[in-house]
Design an enzyme around this catalytic site. Structure first.
Site, PDB file in Angstrom:
ATOM      1  N   LYS A   1       0.802  -1.185   0.000  1.00 15.73           N
ATOM      2  CA  LYS A   1       0.000   0.000   0.000  1.00 15.73           C
ATOM      3  C   LYS A   1       0.849   1.256   0.000  1.00 15.73           C
ATOM      4  O   LYS A   1       0.365   2.356  -0.263  1.00 15.73           O
ATOM      5  CB  LYS A   1      -0.866   0.025   1.272  1.00 15.73           C
ATOM      6  CG  LYS A   1      -1.794  -1.152   1.434  1.00 15.73           C
ATOM      7  CD  LYS A   1      -2.739  -0.885   2.638  1.00 15.73           C
ATOM      8  CE  LYS A   1      -3.696  -2.021   2.877  1.00 15.73           C
ATOM      9  NZ  LYS A   1      -3.044  -3.216   3.480  1.00 15.73           N
TER      10      LYS A   1
ATOM     11  N   ASP B   1       3.928   3.319   6.520  1.00 16.22           N
ATOM     12  CA  ASP B   1       3.214   3.100   7.797  1.00 16.22           C
ATOM     13  C   ASP B   1       4.052   2.420   8.851  1.00 16.22           C
ATOM     14  O   ASP B   1       5.084   1.806   8.563  1.00 16.22           O
ATOM     15  CB  ASP B   1       1.999   2.218   7.533  1.00 16.22           C
ATOM     16  CG  ASP B   1       2.387   0.751   7.334  1.00 16.22           C
ATOM     17  OD1 ASP B   1       3.270   0.486   6.484  1.00 16.22           O
ATOM     18  OD2 ASP B   1       1.843  -0.104   8.037  1.00 16.22           O
TER      19      ASP B   1
ATOM     20  N   ASP C   1      14.421  -1.143   1.107  1.00 13.40           N
ATOM     21  CA  ASP C   1      15.237  -1.401   2.290  1.00 13.40           C
ATOM     22  C   ASP C   1      16.254  -2.484   1.945  1.00 13.40           C
ATOM     23  O   ASP C   1      17.345  -2.195   1.454  1.00 13.40           O
ATOM     24  CB  ASP C   1      14.298  -1.794   3.439  1.00 13.40           C
ATOM     25  CG  ASP C   1      15.029  -2.065   4.735  1.00 13.40           C
ATOM     26  OD1 ASP C   1      16.267  -1.921   4.758  1.00 13.40           O
ATOM     27  OD2 ASP C   1      14.384  -2.426   5.730  1.00 13.40           O
TER      28      ASP C   1
ATOM     29  N   ARG D   1       0.348   6.835   7.508  1.00 17.41           N
ATOM     30  CA  ARG D   1       0.440   6.958   6.051  1.00 17.41           C
ATOM     31  C   ARG D   1       0.011   8.353   5.591  1.00 17.41           C
ATOM     32  O   ARG D   1       0.412   8.829   4.549  1.00 17.41           O
ATOM     33  CB  ARG D   1      -0.469   5.925   5.359  1.00 17.41           C
ATOM     34  CG  ARG D   1      -0.030   4.485   5.542  1.00 17.41           C
ATOM     35  CD  ARG D   1      -0.808   3.584   4.598  1.00 17.41           C
ATOM     36  NE  ARG D   1      -0.727   2.176   4.960  1.00 17.41           N
ATOM     37  CZ  ARG D   1       0.256   1.347   4.600  1.00 17.41           C
ATOM     38  NH1 ARG D   1       1.267   1.802   3.898  1.00 17.41           N
ATOM     39  NH2 ARG D   1       0.236   0.080   4.960  1.00 17.41           N
TER      40      ARG D   1
ATOM     41  N   PHE E   1      13.911   3.595  10.441  1.00 13.18           N
ATOM     42  CA  PHE E   1      12.546   3.213  10.094  1.00 13.18           C
ATOM     43  C   PHE E   1      11.743   4.491   9.958  1.00 13.18           C
ATOM     44  O   PHE E   1      11.672   5.294  10.882  1.00 13.18           O
ATOM     45  CB  PHE E   1      11.915   2.292  11.141  1.00 13.18           C
ATOM     46  CG  PHE E   1      10.638   1.685  10.638  1.00 13.18           C
ATOM     47  CD1 PHE E   1      10.662   0.579   9.805  1.00 13.18           C
ATOM     48  CD2 PHE E   1       9.413   2.255  10.953  1.00 13.18           C
ATOM     49  CE1 PHE E   1       9.490   0.048   9.287  1.00 13.18           C
ATOM     50  CE2 PHE E   1       8.233   1.722  10.444  1.00 13.18           C
ATOM     51  CZ  PHE E   1       8.273   0.617   9.617  1.00 13.18           C
TER      52      PHE E   1
HETATM   53  P1  IMP Z   1      12.565  -4.474   1.298  1.00  9.06           P
HETATM   54  O1  IMP Z   1      11.979  -5.699   0.660  1.00  9.06           O
HETATM   55  O2  IMP Z   1      13.363  -4.832   2.517  1.00  9.06           O
HETATM   56  O3  IMP Z   1      13.338  -3.627   0.342  1.00  9.06           O
HETATM   57  O4  IMP Z   1      11.344  -3.628   1.866  1.00  9.06           O
HETATM   58  C1  IMP Z   1      10.493  -2.910   1.036  1.00  9.06           C
HETATM   59  C2  IMP Z   1       9.130  -2.694   1.658  1.00  9.06           C
HETATM   60  O5  IMP Z   1       9.183  -2.724   3.073  1.00  9.06           O
HETATM   61  C3  IMP Z   1       8.621  -1.311   1.318  1.00  9.06           C
HETATM   62  O6  IMP Z   1       7.835  -1.325   0.155  1.00  9.06           O
HETATM   63  C4  IMP Z   1       7.833  -0.928   2.552  1.00  9.06           C
HETATM   64  O7  IMP Z   1       6.505  -1.393   2.439  1.00  9.06           O
HETATM   65  C5  IMP Z   1       8.504  -1.661   3.674  1.00  9.06           C
HETATM   66  N1  IMP Z   1       9.491  -0.807   4.391  1.00  9.06           N
HETATM   67  C6  IMP Z   1      10.833  -0.900   4.349  1.00  9.06           C
HETATM   68  N2  IMP Z   1      11.426   0.031   5.127  1.00  9.06           N
HETATM   69  C7  IMP Z   1      10.412   0.734   5.667  1.00  9.06           C
HETATM   70  C8  IMP Z   1      10.377   1.867   6.561  1.00  9.06           C
HETATM   71  O8  IMP Z   1      11.393   2.416   7.013  1.00  9.06           O
HETATM   72  N3  IMP Z   1       9.136   2.329   6.890  1.00  9.06           N
HETATM   73  C9  IMP Z   1       7.981   1.775   6.415  1.00  9.06           C
HETATM   74  N4  IMP Z   1       7.972   0.731   5.582  1.00  9.06           N
HETATM   75  C10 IMP Z   1       9.177   0.206   5.207  1.00  9.06           C
END
Ligand code: IMP
Length: 181
Positions: A42, A158, A102, A164, A151
């Site tokens: 989302k 969120d 991330d 959000r 974070f």
């Molecule tokens: P990744 O797969 O570790 O790259 O994470 C990507 C997804 O994790 C993003 O699309 C977000 O939904 C969530 N995410 C990663 N870091 C954060 C953060 O710092 N705040 C909120 N959501 C996060």
């Protein structure tokens, strides 16, 4: 409403300026072509709404929903497909829109999924990239801001479904005991 444990990281003005720049770059790169913009729900919904309004080529939009975090602030390491997108993308130029990258796991999973459907091209736009932590298989040609490993919430992102609706990006300073209101 009081967000006592939130600190502004990127202001509304900074975001809007950068989104306009990204829209201009995408418009120039895809001049004369059509785009399919696929947002990852989302978290993408606010960034995507602003970004597409700054893109000047014909486009349609679709959405995919994946999860790897659940209610946690740490990735589970396993990406799950919750909702697939509808429209065929074979031979179309695709722009994948992510709120934040991330570990890069979500994006790697998404790109694998998208490339299997044989688009004419597939590029990535991400508002935020946590530079230190990535294990990315794909470049991110359109990135809003590189950030340190915090974070963050707001502008679509969120914590447990909240925050959000902030018009800026904030750091959640203490994610062990957040005070939501
Ligand atoms: P990744 O797969 O570790 O790259 O994470 C990507 C997804 O994790 C993003 O699309 C977000 O939904 C969530 N995410 C990663 N870091 C954060 C953060 O710092 N705040 C909120 N959501 C996060």
């Amino acid at each position: 409403m009081e967000h006592s444990k939130l600190r502004v990281l990127i202001s509304q003005e900074q975001i809007q300026t950068r989104v306009r720049e990204l829209g201009a770059a995408i418009s120039a790169d895809f001049a004369g072509h059509e785009l399919t913009v696929i947002g990852t729900l989302k978290g993408c919904f606010i960034f995507m709404a602003d970004l597409v309004r700054n893109i000047q080529v014909p486009l349609n939009v679709d959405f995919i929903e994946v999860s790897s975090y659940g209610d946690s602030t740490v990735s589970s390491g396993v990406v799950r497909l919750d909702k697939d997108f509808k429209h065929p993308i074979t031979d179309r130029h695709v722009l994948v829109v992510e709120d934040i990258i991330d570990t890069g796991l979500t994006l790697n999973y998404l790109m694998e999924n998208i490339l299997l459907r044989r688009p004419a091209s597939a590029r990535i736009a991400a508002l935020l990239v946590k530079e230190a932590k990535q294990s990315l298989d794909h470049p991110i040609p359109y990135r809003g801001f590189n950030i340190d490993d915090h974070f963050v919430v707001g502008y679509g992102m969120d914590y447990r479904g909240y925050f959000r609706n902030l018009d800026h990006v904030a750091i959640m300073e203490d994610d062990r005991q957040p005070s939501l209101f």
